[in-house]
Design a protein around this motif. Structure first.
Motif, PDB file in Angstrom:
ATOM      1  N   TYR A 244      60.264 117.318  47.190  1.00 60.50           N
ATOM      2  CA  TYR A 244      60.969 116.191  46.608  1.00 60.50           C
ATOM      3  C   TYR A 244      62.457 116.507  46.658  1.00 60.50           C
ATOM      4  O   TYR A 244      62.901 117.516  46.097  1.00 60.50           O
ATOM      5  N   ASN A 245      63.219 115.683  47.385  1.00 57.27           N
ATOM      6  CA  ASN A 245      64.654 115.928  47.542  1.00 57.27           C
ATOM      7  C   ASN A 245      65.391 115.618  46.236  1.00 57.27           C
ATOM      8  O   ASN A 245      65.639 114.460  45.923  1.00 57.27           O
TER       9      ASN A 245
ATOM     10  N   GLN B 211      63.240 115.664  52.449  1.00 57.65           N
ATOM     11  CA  GLN B 211      62.054 115.109  51.777  1.00 57.65           C
ATOM     12  C   GLN B 211      60.789 115.289  52.628  1.00 57.65           C
ATOM     13  O   GLN B 211      60.798 115.008  53.825  1.00 57.65           O
ATOM     14  N   VAL B 212      59.721 115.766  52.008  1.00 55.29           N
ATOM     15  CA  VAL B 212      58.407 115.847  52.678  1.00 55.29           C
ATOM     16  C   VAL B 212      57.383 115.231  51.740  1.00 55.29           C
ATOM     17  O   VAL B 212      57.367 115.545  50.538  1.00 55.29           O
ATOM     18  N   TYR B 213      56.523 114.350  52.276  1.00 58.30           N
ATOM     19  CA  TYR B 213      55.542 113.673  51.418  1.00 58.30           C
ATOM     20  C   TYR B 213      54.247 113.495  52.198  1.00 58.30           C
ATOM     21  O   TYR B 213      54.113 112.612  53.031  1.00 58.30           O
TER      22      TYR B 213
ATOM     23  N   GLY C  67      44.143 112.511  51.670  1.00 58.82           N
ATOM     24  CA  GLY C  67      43.368 111.338  51.254  1.00 58.82           C
ATOM     25  C   GLY C  67      44.186 110.059  51.252  1.00 58.82           C
ATOM     26  O   GLY C  67      43.646 108.968  51.104  1.00 58.82           O
ATOM     27  N   ILE C  68      45.516 110.176  51.386  1.00 59.40           N
ATOM     28  CA  ILE C  68      46.359 108.972  51.453  1.00 59.40           C
ATOM     29  C   ILE C  68      47.056 108.944  52.809  1.00 59.40           C
ATOM     30  O   ILE C  68      46.681 108.181  53.697  1.00 59.40           O
ATOM     31  N   GLY C  69      48.053 109.780  52.990  1.00 57.70           N
ATOM     32  CA  GLY C  69      48.772 109.779  54.256  1.00 57.70           C
ATOM     33  C   GLY C  69      50.117 110.455  54.120  1.00 57.70           C
ATOM     34  O   GLY C  69      50.426 111.069  53.089  1.00 57.70           O
ATOM     35  N   GLU C  70      50.896 110.325  55.178  1.00 60.06           N
ATOM     36  CA  GLU C  70      52.228 110.937  55.195  1.00 60.06           C
ATOM     37  C   GLU C  70      53.277 109.832  55.222  1.00 60.06           C
ATOM     38  O   GLU C  70      53.208 108.908  56.044  1.00 60.06           O
ATOM     39  N   ARG C  71      54.252 109.913  54.340  1.00 55.99           N
ATOM     40  CA  ARG C  71      55.384 108.975  54.382  1.00 55.99           C
ATOM     41  C   ARG C  71      56.419 109.569  55.334  1.00 55.99           C
ATOM     42  O   ARG C  71      56.885 110.686  55.119  1.00 55.99           O
ATOM     43  N   ILE C  72      56.753 108.809  56.386  1.00 54.58           N
ATOM     44  CA  ILE C  72      57.640 109.372  57.403  1.00 54.58           C
ATOM     45  C   ILE C  72      59.101 108.962  57.193  1.00 54.58           C
ATOM     46  O   ILE C  72      59.389 108.011  56.448  1.00 54.58           O
TER      47      ILE C  72
ATOM     48  N   TRP D  81      69.524 111.192  49.173  1.00 56.35           N
ATOM     49  CA  TRP D  81      68.267 111.696  48.582  1.00 56.35           C
ATOM     50  C   TRP D  81      67.050 111.207  49.387  1.00 56.35           C
ATOM     51  O   TRP D  81      65.935 111.208  48.901  1.00 56.35           O
ATOM     52  N   ASP D  82      67.332 110.731  50.617  1.00 60.50           N
ATOM     53  CA  ASP D  82      66.287 110.320  51.563  1.00 60.50           C
ATOM     54  C   ASP D  82      65.520 109.062  51.157  1.00 60.50           C
ATOM     55  O   ASP D  82      64.363 108.888  51.542  1.00 60.50           O
ATOM     56  N   TRP D  83      66.141 108.213  50.361  1.00 57.91           N
ATOM     57  CA  TRP D  83      65.495 106.946  50.027  1.00 57.91           C
ATOM     58  C   TRP D  83      65.888 105.937  51.106  1.00 57.91           C
ATOM     59  O   TRP D  83      67.085 105.690  51.326  1.00 57.91           O
ATOM     60  N   ILE D  84      64.893 105.368  51.795  1.00 54.63           N
ATOM     61  CA  ILE D  84      65.168 104.460  52.918  1.00 54.63           C
ATOM     62  C   ILE D  84      65.670 103.107  52.405  1.00 54.63           C
ATOM     63  O   ILE D  84      65.044 102.488  51.542  1.00 54.63           O
ATOM     64  N   ILE D  85      66.800 102.669  52.935  1.00 50.62           N
ATOM     65  CA  ILE D  85      67.405 101.401  52.491  1.00 50.62           C
ATOM     66  C   ILE D  85      66.894 100.272  53.379  1.00 50.62           C
ATOM     67  O   ILE D  85      67.200 100.241  54.580  1.00 50.62           O
TER      68      ILE D  85
END
Ligand code: BGP
Length: 468
Positions: free
Chosen positions: A315-316, A324-326, A330-335, A345-349
């Motif tokens: 978490y950045n 950021q790595v997520y 069971g869910i997936g990867e947020r790219i 802070w790596d929040w996509i606009i």
């Protein structure tokens, strides 16, 4: 170029939260919350002085008036009213909020009040927070006390961001008690808080209190990373847990079969399960058509792709872009989406994500009634020079999001107001004092406020209802 308009009765607000703004964490009989110890243990920063709203509220409310900000979103610190979370009332805490509301009235600023913004009293938190149904009861008692005690308040939100509470506490481990990858606890917490919300709504409506009640959800669109069926599926799983579960609970009073199937799939992949007591749905269904409004907090969107490995996270919290790595089993990867702008802070606009979300709510939950955007804004390392902050990127961010809102309104979504996060700079839970969001710059040492360039822009929008 024609400029987009906002409706004449559109409320322009500024958002805060008790723990992030007030400071004075031990003043006048306030009870403790888990964050007090957690932040000291981490040794990076604490919530004292924050923006010293405990003493500076007359200044901030006057600034609202001066800059034509119609409403201040704020929260009551449960632990100022009930230091232990239940039982004995702390009169000084009660008096404090009466004074704040009186100041609002004096300046014609509407208080838009949340009962719980990440700050359960410590004793209850240590006793398993909302995993424990006893604490649901304590919350409802506290809500009832506030409805009786504060007739000055017209707009009530039960909770701020039920999904981030559950996921930060039990899935990502970013908030205390720092549990990671426990989907069972995450879902249990989500359900119990939604059950608590429903009880508070029913109590409010059955009690005939004057005003409106709703809940504030963090809702951020999940798109598939590609057209591949496995990525589409991953996005649906993420969406089910973080959006559908909450909106189903709020507006259906139960979980639709598809939503519950996805959630069960996530649980199974983690060798976990959750049993819900079906009788809870009686209360929840009763509340489902009684929400006066939905509050939406939205900062970005997410692109999800299939991920088969073990859960890994970073978490950045430092503002070091690209860290950021997520990836959740069971869910997936947020790219990352390198082609789209991001905050440090790596929040996509991606304002289109907000527009898509708003239209979707109108289509999928026609009983939503009306929407307030209760948080949206840009976390930024503002440059402060001789009392001046030229925060063009923030104005640009706001302009794009206001345009998205205006378009959603023209597509028939009933949106009645917007609260920028944040009114003045406040401290950020896991990012400290350097991630600033405010319209007003706060010098945390002197507690002096300075209007940023964005505050003047915001005033112009408020005056003209035109997105300039
Ligand atoms: C929301 C919370 C706010 C605020 C905001 C910005 O999730 O409701 O309290 O903190 O996010 O988040 P951050 O401070 O982590 O940038």
């Amino acid at each position: 170029m024609t400029l987009n308009k906002l409706p004449e009765d559109f409320i322009m607000g500024g958002a805060t939260a008790a723990y992030q703004a007030e400071g004075s964490t031990t003043a006048d009989g306030k009870g403790q919350v888990i964050w007090d110890k957690f932040l000291v243990d981490k040794g990076r920063y604490t919530a004292d002085p924050a923006s010293d709203f405990y003493h500076q509220y007359p200044v901030d409310i006057e600034l609202c008036k001066k800059f034509h900000i119609d409403s201040i979103r704020m929260s009551i610190a449960w632990s100022r009213i009930f230091p232990k979370g239940y039982g004995e009332v702390n009169q000084k805490g009660v008096d404090y909020y009466h004074s704040v509301f009186a100041e609002c009235k004096k300046h014609g600023v509407i208080p838009f009040v949340t009962l719980h913004h990440f700050d359960t009293p410590k004793e209850l938190f240590d006793n398993d927070d909302f995993l424990n149904r006893e604490n649901v009861k304590h919350f409802v008692d506290y809500a009832k006390f506030c409805f009786e005690e504060f007739p000055e308040v017209y707009y009530w939100s039960t909770f701020n961001e039920i999904y981030p509470v559950a996921s930060n506490q039990y899935l990502l481990g970013a908030f205390p008690p720092e549990v990671q990858f426990d989907i069972e606890k995450t879902v249990t917490c989500l359900h119990n808080m939604m059950f608590a919300h429903a009880q508070a709504v029913n109590l409010f409506k059955d009690g005939g209190y004057k005003g409106e009640i709703g809940v504030v959800h963090s809702l951020e669109t999940k798109y598939p990373a590609s057209d591949a069926p496995e990525d589409v599926h991953a996005a649906k799983l993420d969406d089910a847990l973080s959006i559908k579960l909450l909106l189903d609970a709020t507006y259906l009073g139960c979980y639709s079969e598809t939503t519950w199937d996805y959630v069960t799939e996530i649980l199974k992949a983690n060798n976990q399960s959750v049993e819900i007591d079906e009788t809870d749905f009686i209360e929840m269904k009763k509340a489902a058509n009684r929400n006066d409004f939905l509050g939406i907090n939205n900062y970005g969107s997410h692109w999800v792709k299939k991920y088969d490995g073990e859960s890994t996270l970073n978490y950045n919290t430092t503002g070091e872009k690209g860290t950021q790595v997520y990836r959740i089993k069971g869910i997936g990867e947020r790219i990352a989406r390198d082609d789209l702008p991001k905050t440090d802070w790596d929040w996509i606009i991606y304002p289109q994500g907000l527009q898509d979300l708003l239209v979707r709510i109108k289509d999928e939950y026609p009983n939503y009634n009306k929407i307030f955007i209760t948080e949206n804004g840009l976390g930024y390392k503002d440059d402060f020079e001789d009392g001046i902050v030229m925060d063009e990127p923030r104005i640009d961010y706001l302009r794009q999001h206001f345009n998205a809102i205006s378009k959603a309104i023209s597509q028939g979504v009933n949106i009645k107001g917007y609260f920028i996060w944040s009114l003045m700079d406040v401290f950020s839970w896991v990012n400290g004092y350097k991630k600033r969001y405010g319209l007003f710059y706060v010098d945390f040492e002197t507690q002096k406020r300075y209007p940023k360039e964005s505050a003047y822009w915001y005033k112009m929008v408020s005056d003209t209802k035109t997105i300039i």
